[in-house]
Scaffold this active site. Structure first.
Site, short mmCIF file in Angstrom:
data_model
loop_
_atom_site.label_atom_id
_atom_site.label_comp_id
_atom_site.label_asym_id
_atom_site.label_seq_id
_atom_site.Cartn_x
_atom_site.Cartn_y
_atom_site.Cartn_z
N LYS A 1 1.02 -1.09 0.09
CA LYS A 1 0.00 0.03 0.12
C LYS A 1 0.93 1.25 0.19
O LYS A 1 1.58 1.54 0.87
CB LYS A 1 -0.93 0.08 1.05
N ARG B 1 -11.07 9.59 1.90
CA ARG B 1 -10.68 10.15 3.12
C ARG B 1 -12.00 11.06 3.41
O ARG B 1 -12.34 11.24 4.56
CB ARG B 1 -9.32 10.77 3.27
N LYS C 1 1.17 10.17 6.04
CA LYS C 1 1.20 8.91 6.12
C LYS C 1 2.72 7.89 5.68
O LYS C 1 2.73 6.77 5.48
CB LYS C 1 0.12 7.73 5.78
N LYS D 1 -2.38 -1.39 -3.64
CA LYS D 1 -3.14 -0.32 -3.81
C LYS D 1 -2.10 0.99 -3.57
O LYS D 1 -1.08 1.20 -2.93
CB LYS D 1 -3.72 -0.16 -2.29
N SER E 1 -10.09 5.57 -4.88
CA SER E 1 -11.10 6.58 -5.00
C SER E 1 -10.82 7.80 -5.94
O SER E 1 -11.67 8.15 -6.78
CB SER E 1 -11.31 7.22 -3.53
N TYR F 1 -15.43 0.67 -7.03
CA TYR F 1 -16.60 1.49 -6.78
C TYR F 1 -17.58 1.19 -8.21
O TYR F 1 -18.89 1.50 -7.76
CB TYR F 1 -16.40 2.78 -6.36
#
Length: 335
Positions: free
Chosen positions: A203, A213, A226, A257, A283, A322
């Protein structure tokens, strides 16, 4: 892969096998099916609520009863699994993240409700502290640093609460070191031997997560970035080391990812390990396709299908997307 020598043109004409839909189907190397799809779904509190996510056109935050309806829709379409992500009330976000392992938190309530209504549908969870952390990070923050080992202890409690609720697939997305082994040991000890782990093994610290988010309400809470626990986008060999570690610690499946910008990583992981390999069409990828389609700049349906076929070509066994319901309907119309 070995290659046979090709006769020169015009003896060899590659266009011969492209001349009609029937012939193209006969020589197609990869296929996309409904069975390749995992549908990420956002759950929030309330009743009868379907709240649009502005940065993700067509995506909703749903109350538990509406998530159950979405689960029925998935099962009716032949989608084998959904993945739950909670939009947690900010009042429940704390530095100790205790809501993460509350047996009655949103994710666990939704899991039980789906299992009662649609028992044949597989449910995947998210294991990370960011939906519950007032600091917005996937781990505990101590003196400005995200601590690893203490976070892993909390992730184990979160995973066990999810397993007790009836989850089928644990999805650790936190990128803490050692969490797969700790979760696997805890699941075995507690008797949850059949609960699977789909590790977010590679990731990356990506700019493509922004709309997600927003969807889970973590954007405003996040302090800093992060980069100390998610991967550097410049690295490829490190991804293989991480996948190897997670498989050795008990992951049943592994994930890369984001998806499209990291197809090279998908290919390397599948070729190296041969393990069940997934990608998350995140997303930002979804939002870019949808925004361009809504502006009339691309054919959204064709771009959607092409993007998912690319994952299969890169070696993925499945994709979190999605687009899952829309893809399922498109595939059914093609048959």
């Amino acid at each position: 892969m070995s290659h046979t020598s090709q006769a020169p043109f015009p003896i060899t004409r590659f266009r011969r096998t492209r001349q009609s839909p029937q012939i193209r189907a006969l020589v197609q190397e990869n296929t996309l099916s409904v069975g390749d799809l995992i549908w990420p779904v956002f759950v929030r509190d309330g009743d009868g609520v379907e709240e649009p996510v502005p940065s993700m056109p067509g995506v909703m935050r749903r109350s538990v009863d509406k998530v159950v309806e979405a689960a029925r829709e998935a099962a009716d379409l032949g989608i084998p699994a959904i993945c739950l992500f909670p939009y947690t009330d900010p009042a429940l976000k704390t530095p100790d993240c205790a809501e993460a392992w509350n047996p009655d938190n949103l994710s666990n309530r939704a899991t039980r409700a789906i299992k009662a209504a649609v028992p044949g549908l597989a449910i995947m969870s998210d294991v990370a502290l960011d939906p519950y952390n007032s600091d917005g990070h996937d781990g505990f923050v101590r003196d400005g640093k995200i601590v690893n080992d203490e976070t892993v202890e909390a992730l184990v409690k979160q995973a066990l609460a999810q397993a007790e609720a009836g989850i089928d697939i644990i999805g650790p997305s936190d990128m803490m070191d050692g969490r797969i082994g700790a979760i696997r040991t805890a699941l075995e000890t507690a008797g949850h031997r059949d609960v699977m782990i789909l590790s977010y093994a590679a990731k990356y610290a990506s700019a493509f997560y922004g709309p997600f988010r927003d969807a889970v309400g973590a954007s405003g809470a996040l302090k800093g970035d992060k980069n100390t626990y998610q991967m550097n986008p410049a690295n490829s060999d490190e991804a293989l080391r991480l996948v190897e570690r997670d498989l050795s610690e008990g992951a049943d499946m592994v994930m890369v990812k984001p998806g499209m910008p990291y197809l090279d990583i998908c290919r390397r992981v599948k070729d190296t390990f041969g393990a069940p390999t997934y990608a998350y069409q995140v997303s930002g990828e979804y939002a870019m396709i949808m925004a361009a389609a809504q502006n009339g700049w691309i054919d959204g349906d064709k771009a959607m299908m092409e993007s998912l076929m690319c994952f299969k070509r890169a070696g993925c066994d499945g994709v979190l997307t999605y687009f899952a319901p829309q893809v399922a309907r498109t595939l059914q119309n093609l048959r």
